[in-house]
Design a protein around this motif. Structure first.
Motif, PDB file in Angstrom:
ATOM      1  N   GLN A  73      52.862  57.389  49.049  1.00 33.76           N
ATOM      2  CA  GLN A  73      53.807  58.285  48.385  1.00 33.76           C
ATOM      3  C   GLN A  73      54.723  57.544  47.411  1.00 33.76           C
ATOM      4  N   TYR A  74      55.230  56.382  47.813  1.00 38.25           N
ATOM      5  CA  TYR A  74      56.247  55.695  47.011  1.00 38.25           C
ATOM      6  C   TYR A  74      55.721  54.535  46.181  1.00 38.25           C
ATOM      7  N   ARG A  75      54.609  53.928  46.587  1.00 37.07           N
ATOM      8  CA  ARG A  75      54.085  52.777  45.846  1.00 37.07           C
ATOM      9  C   ARG A  75      52.685  53.042  45.297  1.00 37.07           C
ATOM     10  N   PHE A  86      63.674  50.521  50.879  1.00 42.64           N
ATOM     11  CA  PHE A  86      64.162  51.566  50.000  1.00 42.64           C
ATOM     12  C   PHE A  86      65.644  51.293  49.738  1.00 42.64           C
TER      13      PHE A  86
END
Length: 175
Positions: A73-75, A86
């Motif tokens: 999702q984030y990377r 984070f």
């Protein structure tokens, strides 16, 4: 200086007092131990971090499945990893002095996969608690703006982690 660490165990149950079981021959890491470690590390890093009388950090100990979801999702990397950070602050973000005196400065969240940490501990020949401390120190450095886009910066970061672990009585040789 005080450090408040909000620990969530690998089952997803919020806990600030519950110990994380780290193996038969390893002592559990309590929330108080985490707070002591982060406090010691922030004291060492103090000249290079935003000044505050109190700091706050979120620490989540999870499994490979959850960290893979976060990593995707984030990377945009759909695979498990050992630690994600984070950061709550941008590098060189100015803070009003009166705010820093009264409120804890929230640095951000660190997420560690206990599954991957266990595997890495076995590969490195040390305890799970040592690996968790190593990954938490790495995550903290990321929260404070450290990064390792190249070999030189990675080497500097790893050397700093060795210093941080030595301060809490854990010796790691990265050579």
């Amino acid at each position: 200086m005080q450090v408040e660490v909000h620990v969530q165990d690998c089952l997803g149950e919020s806990s600030q007092t519950k110990a994380v079981e780290v193996g038969d021959t390893d002592k559990p890491i309590t929330a108080q131990t985490w707070e002591n470690w982060f406090s010691s590390w922030l004291e060492i890093l103090q000249p290079n971090i935003p000044p505050a009388s109190n700091y706050e950090i979120g620490l989540r100990l999870t499994n490979d499945s959850e960290i893979q979801t976060l990593n995707a999702q984030y990377r945009h990397q759909n695979k498990p990893t050992d630690v994600l950070s984070f950061a709550a602050l941008e590098v060189d973000f100015p803070q009003p002095t009166d705010m820093l005196a009264s409120l804890p400065l929230y640095l951000g969240d660190i997420v560690i996969s206990v599954d991957t940490a266990q595997l890495q501990a076995q590969q490195q020949g040390h305890t799970l608690s040592t690996e968790l401390a190593w990954l938490a120190a790495h995550g903290l450095l990321h929260l404070l703006g450290w990064d390792h886009p190249d070999e030189d910066s990675l080497e500097r970061m790893l050397k700093q982690q060795v210093i941080l672990l030595k301060a809490i009585g854990i010796a790691i040789d990265i050579e």
